[in-house]
Design an enzyme around this catalytic site. Structure first.
Site, PDB file in Angstrom:
ATOM      1  N   ASP A 104      -1.471   4.517  -6.432  1.00  0.00           N
ATOM      2  CA  ASP A 104      -0.049   4.275  -6.160  1.00  0.00           C
ATOM      3  C   ASP A 104       0.828   5.404  -6.647  1.00  0.00           C
ATOM      4  O   ASP A 104       1.877   5.685  -6.081  1.00  0.00           O
ATOM      5  CB  ASP A 104       0.389   2.961  -6.804  1.00  0.00           C
ATOM      6  CG  ASP A 104       0.051   1.819  -5.872  1.00  0.00           C
ATOM      7  OD1 ASP A 104      -1.099   1.372  -5.899  1.00  0.00           O
ATOM      8  OD2 ASP A 104       0.930   1.421  -5.079  1.00  0.00           O
ATOM      9  N   ARG A 112      10.137  -2.274  -5.299  1.00  0.00           N
ATOM     10  CA  ARG A 112       8.910  -2.192  -6.115  1.00  0.00           C
ATOM     11  C   ARG A 112       8.936  -0.848  -6.843  1.00  0.00           C
ATOM     12  O   ARG A 112       9.269   0.167  -6.225  1.00  0.00           O
ATOM     13  CB  ARG A 112       7.645  -2.281  -5.245  1.00  0.00           C
ATOM     14  CG  ARG A 112       7.467  -3.630  -4.556  1.00  0.00           C
ATOM     15  CD  ARG A 112       6.098  -3.737  -3.902  1.00  0.00           C
ATOM     16  NE  ARG A 112       5.053  -4.018  -4.880  1.00  0.00           N
ATOM     17  CZ  ARG A 112       3.752  -3.993  -4.599  1.00  0.00           C
ATOM     18  NH1 ARG A 112       3.339  -3.685  -3.391  1.00  0.00           N
ATOM     19  NH2 ARG A 112       2.855  -4.267  -5.532  1.00  0.00           N
ATOM     20  N   GLY A 131       0.861  -1.175   0.000  1.00  0.00           N
ATOM     21  CA  GLY A 131       0.000   0.000   0.000  1.00  0.00           C
ATOM     22  C   GLY A 131       0.899   1.227   0.000  1.00  0.00           C
ATOM     23  O   GLY A 131       1.843   1.306   0.794  1.00  0.00           O
ATOM     24  N   GLN A 133      -6.065  -8.857  -2.382  1.00  0.00           N
ATOM     25  CA  GLN A 133      -6.037  -7.870  -1.294  1.00  0.00           C
ATOM     26  C   GLN A 133      -7.454  -7.475  -0.861  1.00  0.00           C
ATOM     27  O   GLN A 133      -7.688  -7.154   0.299  1.00  0.00           O
ATOM     28  CB  GLN A 133      -5.276  -6.610  -1.724  1.00  0.00           C
ATOM     29  CG  GLN A 133      -3.776  -6.781  -1.864  1.00  0.00           C
ATOM     30  CD  GLN A 133      -3.375  -7.176  -3.269  1.00  0.00           C
ATOM     31  OE1 GLN A 133      -4.136  -7.818  -3.991  1.00  0.00           O
ATOM     32  NE2 GLN A 133      -2.175  -6.799  -3.686  1.00  0.00           N
TER      33      GLN A 133
HETATM   34  O1  MRU Z   1       0.191  -4.288  -4.689  1.00  0.00           O
HETATM   35  P1  MRU Z   1      -0.343  -3.491  -3.539  1.00  0.00           P
HETATM   36  O2  MRU Z   1      -1.208  -4.288  -2.623  1.00  0.00           O
HETATM   37  O3  MRU Z   1       0.750  -2.745  -2.812  1.00  0.00           O
HETATM   38  O4  MRU Z   1      -1.267  -2.396  -4.213  1.00  0.00           O
HETATM   39  C1  MRU Z   1      -1.802  -1.396  -3.406  1.00  0.00           C
HETATM   40  C2  MRU Z   1      -2.788  -0.549  -4.103  1.00  0.00           C
HETATM   41  O5  MRU Z   1      -3.004  -0.647  -5.289  1.00  0.00           O
HETATM   42  C3  MRU Z   1      -3.473   0.497  -3.269  1.00  0.00           C
HETATM   43  O6  MRU Z   1      -4.730   0.777  -3.774  1.00  0.00           O
HETATM   44  C4  MRU Z   1      -2.636   1.787  -3.285  1.00  0.00           C
HETATM   45  O7  MRU Z   1      -1.313   1.545  -2.883  1.00  0.00           O
HETATM   46  C5  MRU Z   1      -3.212   2.836  -2.426  1.00  0.00           C
HETATM   47  S1  MRU Z   1      -3.144   2.429  -0.725  1.00  0.00           S
HETATM   48  C6  MRU Z   1      -3.800   3.687   0.191  1.00  0.00           C
END
Ligand code: MRU
Length: 346
Positions: A237, A89, A47, A196
């Protein structure tokens, strides 16, 4: 239940190991940068805002015991740690923002003693955590005004407590609306391949006793056709200067569906998720992940034939034209575009 996604405890980082949820709420201690890199790569901590907090503490963890004698040596160690952590990442802006923020503190105080610089880095990392708590609450406050009593809101992935420190962005909007007495129902899209939505969002909402219904990602269109979705709210993101927003794969298709069904599509994200150096979504690097996440992870049996070719982008980009508004901690950006973003973020 009061949970804190990431914190500094006993001289190390403590995270909730999100891969263990919903089965177990288990904390994991991170003792060095290598462990943090793996935890990020494997989505034990994930996140965008949570990654920003992890980045700050991670850099401190990397240099707190440095034996450098000069600022030059120290700064070289800092650079190395920053590059290494940044390679975990690529898409979430906050990871880079957190790294840059603590490194900048070191640069600005190059004339201070090294123990003092370490202390300043630590304080900056803690400040990122405290600011996240406030900015999520601000997003929640502003965004909750867009939600009506009895709305049913659809969300994807997890943009809640687990993706931040303790409140959430997209889910923060829902939490605040509920705190204000609005009766909200949520559809959580399961979010293939890593689920998720199923594992984290429905767990969070159930804990908060907010009515949540889990759906498969391919059911959203039908729900909208049946008039069951009042609004869609997701996190982001990375948001480019023109408002194009990268978020979990599947977000773009929800925005397209919203446009067709005339449903407001909102993104909730702090200013730290904006990357004004990227002109549009085309400049955003989309992480591609291990094919095994699609062919087998989380299942006892493989769910695809061995060796099948797989395409596994973890994120997609929603063009700004499809976004009704971006709810930020600095204000709501309606009809997001270069000009409106600049005006609100200033
Ligand atoms: O791959 P992830 O679980 O890290 O992806 C996270 C997301 O896409 C969330 O929607 C994003 O980081 C916003 S979190 C407030």
């Amino acid at each position: 239940m009061n949970i804190e996604t990431i914190s500094w405890q006993n001289n190390r980082i403590r995270i909730i190991d999100q891969t263990k949820l919903p089965g177990r709420l288990q904390y994991l201690y991170i003792n060095n940068l290598r462990e943090l890199w793996r935890a990020i790569k494997e989505l034990k901590v994930r996140g965008a805002p949570a990654l920003g907090a992890a980045a700050g503490l991670g850099i401190y963890l990397a240099v707190k015991d440095s034996r450098a004698k000069t600022f030059g040596e120290f700064s070289a160690q800092l650079d190395l740690a920053a590059k290494y952590l940044a390679s975990s990442r690529p898409t979430a802006r906050n990871l880079f923002w957190g790294i840059e923020r603590v490194c900048r503190v070191a640069g600005k105080n190059r004339n201070a003693s090294l123990p003092r610089i370490k202390e300043l880095i630590f304080q900056e990392a803690l400040r990122i955590i405290e600011e996240d708590k406030l900015s999520c609450r601000r997003i929640g406050e502003l965004g909750s005004a867009l939600i009506n009593d009895r709305d049913t809101v659809l969300t994807v992935c997890n943009a809640g407590i687990l993706a931040t420190i303790d409140y959430g962005t997209a889910l923060g909007v829902i939490y605040r609306a509920v705190e204000k007495g609005k009766r909200i129902k949520v559809y959580a899209s399961e979010t293939r391949p890593l689920l998720q939505g199923a594992r984290l969002t429905s767990w969070e909402l159930k804990n908060k006793k907010i009515p949540v219904t889990l759906i498969c990602d391919n059911m959203a269109a039908t729900l909208m056709q049946q008039g069951k979705v009042a609004k869609v709210i997701t996190g982001a993101d990375r948001i480019a200067a023109n408002g194009d927003s990268a978020n979990k794969i599947g977000t773009y298709s929800l925005a397209v569906l919203c446009a067709y069904h005339n449903i407001p599509f909102y993104i909730a994200a702090p200013a730290s998720t904006f990357d004004l150096g990227k002109r549009s979504g085309r400049d955003i690097i989309i992480e591609e992940r291990d094919p095994r996440e699609i062919t087998g992870l989380f299942f006892r049996q493989p769910i695809a034939p061995r060796g099948v070719e797989v395409y596994n982008p973890a994120f997609d980009v929603t063009p700004h034209q499809l976004i009704t508004a971006i709810i930020t901690d600095k204000g709501i950006i309606r009809k997001p575009c270069r000009k409106n973003i600049k005006r609100v973020l200033k």
